[in-house]
Structure formats: C-alpha cells, structure tokens
Write a protein that holds these residues in place. Sequence first.
Motif, PDB file in Angstrom:
ATOM      1  N   THR A   1       0.870  -1.175   0.000  1.00  0.00           N
ATOM      2  CA  THR A   1       0.000   0.000   0.000  1.00  0.00           C
ATOM      3  C   THR A   1       0.902   1.218   0.000  1.00  0.00           C
ATOM      4  OG1 THR A   1      -1.677  -1.163   1.284  1.00  0.00           O
ATOM      5  CG2 THR A   1      -1.835   1.236   1.208  1.00  0.00           C
ATOM      6  N   GLY A   2       0.973   1.894  -1.138  1.00  0.00           N
ATOM      7  CA  GLY A   2       1.829   3.069  -1.192  1.00  0.00           C
ATOM      8  C   GLY A   2       2.578   3.188  -2.498  1.00  0.00           C
ATOM      9  N   ASP A   3       3.721   3.872  -2.422  1.00  0.00           N
ATOM     10  CA  ASP A   3       4.475   4.263  -3.605  1.00  0.00           C
ATOM     11  C   ASP A   3       5.554   3.244  -3.940  1.00  0.00           C
ATOM     12  OD1 ASP A   3       6.240   4.689  -1.566  1.00  0.00           O
ATOM     13  OD2 ASP A   3       6.231   6.882  -1.734  1.00  0.00           O
ATOM     14  N   VAL A   4       6.578   3.716  -4.654  1.00  0.00           N
ATOM     15  CA  VAL A   4       7.635   2.832  -5.143  1.00  0.00           C
ATOM     16  C   VAL A   4       8.361   2.134  -4.003  1.00  0.00           C
ATOM     17  CG1 VAL A   4       9.798   2.755  -6.425  1.00  0.00           C
ATOM     18  CG2 VAL A   4       7.939   4.210  -7.232  1.00  0.00           C
ATOM     19  N   GLU A   5       8.574   2.834  -2.905  1.00  0.00           N
ATOM     20  CA  GLU A   5       9.272   2.213  -1.768  1.00  0.00           C
ATOM     21  C   GLU A   5       8.496   1.006  -1.246  1.00  0.00           C
ATOM     22  OE1 GLU A   5      10.982   3.408   2.676  1.00  0.00           O
ATOM     23  OE2 GLU A   5      10.222   4.951   1.296  1.00  0.00           O
ATOM     24  N   ALA A   6       7.174   1.149  -1.134  1.00  0.00           N
ATOM     25  CA  ALA A   6       6.349   0.020  -0.675  1.00  0.00           C
ATOM     26  C   ALA A   6       6.360  -1.108  -1.690  1.00  0.00           C
ATOM     27  CB  ALA A   6       4.928   0.502  -0.421  1.00  0.00           C
ATOM     28  N   MET A   7       6.347  -0.773  -2.963  1.00  0.00           N
ATOM     29  CA  MET A   7       6.385  -1.784  -4.007  1.00  0.00           C
ATOM     30  C   MET A   7       7.714  -2.538  -3.977  1.00  0.00           C
ATOM     31  SD  MET A   7       4.653   0.620  -6.943  1.00  0.00           S
ATOM     32  CE  MET A   7       4.668  -0.557  -8.288  1.00  0.00           C
ATOM     33  N   ALA A   8       8.808  -1.820  -3.767  1.00  0.00           N
ATOM     34  CA  ALA A   8      10.120  -2.449  -3.710  1.00  0.00           C
ATOM     35  C   ALA A   8      10.221  -3.388  -2.516  1.00  0.00           C
ATOM     36  CB  ALA A   8      11.210  -1.381  -3.647  1.00  0.00           C
ATOM     37  N   SER A   9       9.670  -2.967  -1.384  1.00  0.00           N
ATOM     38  CA  SER A   9       9.698  -3.811  -0.192  1.00  0.00           C
ATOM     39  C   SER A   9       8.903  -5.089  -0.410  1.00  0.00           C
ATOM     40  CB  SER A   9       9.138  -3.027   1.004  1.00  0.00           C
ATOM     41  OG  SER A   9       9.100  -3.836   2.149  1.00  0.00           O
ATOM     42  N   ALA A  10       7.737  -4.974  -1.042  1.00  0.00           N
ATOM     43  CA  ALA A  10       6.917  -6.158  -1.315  1.00  0.00           C
ATOM     44  C   ALA A  10       7.615  -7.091  -2.297  1.00  0.00           C
ATOM     45  CB  ALA A  10       5.556  -5.733  -1.850  1.00  0.00           C
ATOM     46  N   SER A  11       8.261  -6.540  -3.305  1.00  0.00           N
ATOM     47  CA  SER A  11       8.996  -7.360  -4.271  1.00  0.00           C
ATOM     48  C   SER A  11      10.090  -8.156  -3.577  1.00  0.00           C
ATOM     49  CB  SER A  11       9.605  -6.478  -5.366  1.00  0.00           C
ATOM     50  OG  SER A  11       8.619  -5.749  -6.052  1.00  0.00           O
ATOM     51  N   SER A  12      10.763  -7.497  -2.628  1.00  0.00           N
ATOM     52  CA  SER A  12      11.821  -8.171  -1.888  1.00  0.00           C
ATOM     53  C   SER A  12      11.250  -9.295  -1.019  1.00  0.00           C
ATOM     54  CB  SER A  12      12.565  -7.151  -1.021  1.00  0.00           C
ATOM     55  OG  SER A  12      13.569  -7.773  -0.251  1.00  0.00           O
ATOM     56  N   ARG A  13      10.134  -9.031  -0.359  1.00  0.00           N
ATOM     57  CA  ARG A  13       9.516 -10.064   0.481  1.00  0.00           C
ATOM     58  C   ARG A  13       9.091 -11.274  -0.338  1.00  0.00           C
ATOM     59  NH1 ARG A  13       6.618  -5.661   2.393  1.00  0.00           N
ATOM     60  NH2 ARG A  13       4.672  -6.477   1.502  1.00  0.00           N
ATOM     61  N   LEU A  14       8.634 -11.017  -1.557  1.00  0.00           N
ATOM     62  CA  LEU A  14       8.159 -12.106  -2.401  1.00  0.00           C
ATOM     63  C   LEU A  14       9.292 -12.974  -2.910  1.00  0.00           C
ATOM     64  CD1 LEU A  14       5.558 -13.215  -3.953  1.00  0.00           C
ATOM     65  CD2 LEU A  14       6.477 -11.955  -5.904  1.00  0.00           C
ATOM     66  N   ALA A  15      10.423 -12.355  -3.276  1.00  0.00           N
ATOM     67  CA  ALA A  15      11.381 -13.088  -4.108  1.00  0.00           C
ATOM     68  C   ALA A  15      12.834 -13.046  -3.646  1.00  0.00           C
ATOM     69  CB  ALA A  15      11.310 -12.552  -5.542  1.00  0.00           C
ATOM     70  N   ARG A  16      13.157 -12.342  -2.569  1.00  0.00           N
ATOM     71  CA  ARG A  16      14.573 -12.255  -2.191  1.00  0.00           C
ATOM     72  C   ARG A  16      15.120 -13.647  -1.864  1.00  0.00           C
ATOM     73  NH1 ARG A  16      16.355  -8.003   2.246  1.00  0.00           N
ATOM     74  NH2 ARG A  16      16.162  -6.645   0.418  1.00  0.00           N
ATOM     75  N   GLY A  17      16.201 -14.011  -2.530  1.00  0.00           N
ATOM     76  CA  GLY A  17      16.855 -15.283  -2.281  1.00  0.00           C
ATOM     77  C   GLY A  17      16.130 -16.496  -2.826  1.00  0.00           C
ATOM     78  N   VAL A  18      15.045 -16.277  -3.555  1.00  0.00           N
ATOM     79  CA  VAL A  18      14.254 -17.404  -4.056  1.00  0.00           C
ATOM     80  C   VAL A  18      14.826 -17.950  -5.358  1.00  0.00           C
ATOM     81  CG1 VAL A  18      11.984 -18.086  -4.921  1.00  0.00           C
ATOM     82  CG2 VAL A  18      12.155 -16.623  -2.891  1.00  0.00           C
ATOM     83  N   PHE A  19      15.278 -17.041  -6.235  1.00  0.00           N
ATOM     84  CA  PHE A  19      15.812 -17.441  -7.543  1.00  0.00           C
ATOM     85  C   PHE A  19      17.289 -17.069  -7.645  1.00  0.00           C
ATOM     86  CE2 PHE A  19      11.298 -17.075  -8.333  1.00  0.00           C
ATOM     87  CZ  PHE A  19      11.022 -18.128  -9.203  1.00  0.00           C
ATOM     88  N   GLU A  20      18.026 -17.907  -8.337  1.00  0.00           N
ATOM     89  CA  GLU A  20      19.413 -17.605  -8.667  1.00  0.00           C
ATOM     90  C   GLU A  20      19.451 -16.840  -9.984  1.00  0.00           C
ATOM     91  OE1 GLU A  20      22.198 -18.090  -7.053  1.00  0.00           O
ATOM     92  OE2 GLU A  20      21.222 -19.091  -5.344  1.00  0.00           O
ATOM     93  N   PRO A  21      20.258 -15.774 -10.090  1.00  0.00           N
ATOM     94  CA  PRO A  21      20.361 -15.045 -11.364  1.00  0.00           C
ATOM     95  C   PRO A  21      20.820 -15.978 -12.474  1.00  0.00           C
ATOM     96  CG  PRO A  21      21.401 -13.823  -9.577  1.00  0.00           C
ATOM     97  CD  PRO A  21      21.113 -15.196  -9.039  1.00  0.00           C
ATOM     98  N   ILE A  22      20.265 -15.783 -13.659  1.00  0.00           N
ATOM     99  CA  ILE A  22      20.683 -16.604 -14.799  1.00  0.00           C
ATOM    100  C   ILE A  22      21.886 -15.951 -15.468  1.00  0.00           C
ATOM    101  CG2 ILE A  22      18.362 -17.519 -15.145  1.00  0.00           C
ATOM    102  CD1 ILE A  22      18.032 -15.622 -17.477  1.00  0.00           C
ATOM    103  N   THR A  23      22.721 -16.770 -16.059  1.00  0.00           N
ATOM    104  CA  THR A  23      23.923 -16.270 -16.725  1.00  0.00           C
ATOM    105  C   THR A  23      23.570 -15.782 -18.129  1.00  0.00           C
ATOM    106  OG1 THR A  23      24.460 -18.410 -17.708  1.00  0.00           O
ATOM    107  CG2 THR A  23      25.277 -17.980 -15.471  1.00  0.00           C
ATOM    108  N   PRO A  24      24.435 -14.969 -18.751  1.00  0.00           N
ATOM    109  CA  PRO A  24      24.174 -14.532 -20.133  1.00  0.00           C
ATOM    110  C   PRO A  24      24.023 -15.707 -21.096  1.00  0.00           C
ATOM    111  CG  PRO A  24      25.885 -13.185 -19.150  1.00  0.00           C
ATOM    112  CD  PRO A  24      25.611 -14.295 -18.178  1.00  0.00           C
TER     113      PRO A  24
END
Length: 446
Positions: free
Chosen positions: A249-272
């Motif tokens: 609920t809110g602006d970009v900061e709230a959206m960024a926090s929710a994105s982190s809660r959803l996915a931080r550490g869940v996926f490994e970055p893919i290589t080129p």
Amino acid sequence: MTSDVALRVFGAADRMTQKGGVRLFAIIAALTLSACGTTATTPPPPVVVELPPQITTPVEPVEEPVIDEAVGLVPPHMAGRDTARIAILLPFSSDNAGARAESLRLLRAAELALFERAGSNLLLIPKDTQGTAEGARAAAMAAFEDGADMIIGPLFGQSVTVVGQVARRANIPVIAFSTDTATAGNGVYLLSFPPELEVARVVEYASRQGVQRYAYLGPQSRYGMAVNTALRTNAELTGAQLTSEAFYTGDVEAMASASSRLARGVFEPITPEEALVLRQSEWVPHANAPFQAVMLPEGSTRLRTLGPLLISQAVDPLVVRFLGTGLWNDEDLLREPALHGGWFAGPDRASHERFEQSYEAAYGSRASNIASLGYDALALAAHLEGGELGFSREAIEDPEGFLGIDGLFRFSSSGVIERGLAIYEVQSRGFREIEPAPLTFDPLAY
C-alpha cells in the motif's frame, strides 16, 4: 450525422452545460461513417483516463421512491412514433475531471451507435448523476418520469446501487458500467470488464501451458484483493496453487519492499549464456521453480516500475511468466522490456481499433479504452427494441449472447457479464494475439 439522429439525443448539449438462430447484433461488421463524409486510416493509440477506484461505500437507507405511472417524454419531432426511450446516466458534472471526460466519451460512443445501429424511433436521453449517490437517485427518478424503457449507466458502483433501487421498483432494466459485482442482479446488469473474468481466462490459458505454481504481487486495494481471490480460486480449479503472495500500500518504496519479500533469495540469477538459450527456445515452466508465473495487477507507470523491481530480485521473465489484467491493455507498456513476454486477457483488438477509427472520424478526438461500452450498450438497446421480447430480462439474458465492439458477451440472471476474451503477449512491437477470443458460447472452447 443526420439532423434526425442529432435530435434523438434529447437535450444532451443543453443539459450538460447547465450543470434457433443466434441472436447477434453484428456491430463489428460495418463500423463506417460514410454518411459523415470522413474516414480514418490509422488506429489511434488507446487513451488511458485515470478514474478514482471503484470503491463501494455503504449508502444510508432512504425512503423508497413512490413509483407512479410515467407519462413518457415525446419530443415534437418524434410525435406519433412508437418511441423507445433509453436514458443514459453519467457523472457529467462530477468534481473529478477524469470522470467528466469519460462521461463525455461514453455519451459520444452511444450517440455513434444511435447513428449506426438504431432506428428512427429510439430516443437517447442523457441524465447527469453529478458523481454522487444523491445525484444518481435524482437522475434515475427523472429517467422514470421521462418514460425510460432502459437505463444505460451509471459509471461507479455506489451510483449503480441507488439507481438499481429506483429501477427495480419501476421495472426498468439497467445496463451499468461498474465492475463492482456486488451491485448486480435483479434487473441490474454490468457491461464492464470485471477483473475476475480476465484472471480466470489467463489462468485457464497458463494452466494449459503447464503452470502449476503462481505468485501474486500487487496492491492491497479492493481491485487487488479481487484479483488475488480470483487467482487463488482459478488456480485451484485447474489443479494448481497460489504458493507466494506479497501486498503493498503506497508508492515505489512500498512496491520495492513487497517485491523483496516475495522473491529475495528465491531465484538464482541466470547467466548470459543461459539467457541466450532461453530466448531462442519456447518458454516452458521450470519444474523446480518456487513459482512459475506471477500476477501483477497494475497498469501504466506503476506496472512499468513493478517489472524491473522483480528483475532486481532475480525474477527473470525468461524463467517466470508475468501475468496481467486488462490494465495491461496499454501500448505505452511496450516500451518496458521487463514486461515483454507477459500474458494478459482482453477483448478483440482489431474490432476495437475499427471502433476507434469511426469515433475519431466522427468527433475528431480519441476514444478511451472503455468508451466502447457506451457503443455496445446503445447497440444492445437497439437490438432489444427490435426484438419480440423487447427490454425484458428474458431478452437481456439470452444465453446465446451478443457480439459487440469488445467481442462476445452475455448476462447471467445474477447480472454479471461473461465475455469471450483473447490472450495477448506483450512484445516490443505490439501485442501479439496468441489465442483468439471465441465467437460463440456453445460450446465456449479455446
């Protein structure tokens, strides 16, 4: 347009300035304005009008209106005709500029349908709801007093509620534009795009592509919660699961926090190298991914922000399919690479573009994304007026449905609409239709 058609939009300018066969009306077959002497050759981009959220607040109980026999409005130029009266109730004098602009576009689209689809005995009567419940009630009473056979509108849920109270006692059907399904039923029908329909369609398609685990990232608003519930329900209907969710609920900061809660550490970055292989092959849900598709019920600038935020958490659209609602039907989103490859459900775009060309040829301005609802509502009225059952609920609830600007639709006895929607994929050069909308409800097969 002809002078007779202009006269049949009774008092529009004056009042706005003061404050076994399939019964389909083939709207999309001949959207042309040759009688007006102008044509358009290039479809204009959609116009997005920011409207306030459709939040229904409790309406204080009031004394039920006394419904007497209506005399019926008969303009002098229509004297002696068997007149059918269609009232269109919109917030022409709302305090919200976006609502006023959208009201004008919906009225103009209805006028266009009056010119193209209706006979000479159909009268369109605009009424101003003022954007308030009180104004909507007064407009509905005025429509009854003018002898309305059907009401088109209003736009927002709270107004639909009070208009429905008047219309039901007067036995007048209402074709409203709200997405709030709580306002529908008992003679009130919603000609809109409820997000639940769009979610059901895109989940059904994704399930056939092998998606078994979904995630939700979106606002904790009335709209967002409706999408979240629909996602969970339809995932379970297909044997899948909603495994992860994050609200904000809110602006970009709230959206960024929710994105982190959803996915931080869940996926490994893919290589080129891995990215190159994935781009050159058809997308297949990763069997071991914590979630294989994520629903993002946002639009415009907020959606263009949300996509990159997920990528920053290693949620790559080459691995996880991004899903959207009708808010994605905006060509400005094509400029955001994070959304490329995403799927959403929507109406037939080719038909809508033809409508936009006719609208711009008639009025010299662009139609909005929902202006076509005004056209379809009036075209439906013209179709019903010419039928044996008239404006009865039986006619409106025809199970075979109707074919409009935005494709196939029909109403249930609950007043909720069912639509045949296509599936689109977002690409850099445009929206690619990857599965067309159906043309019949019997059977409704994709």
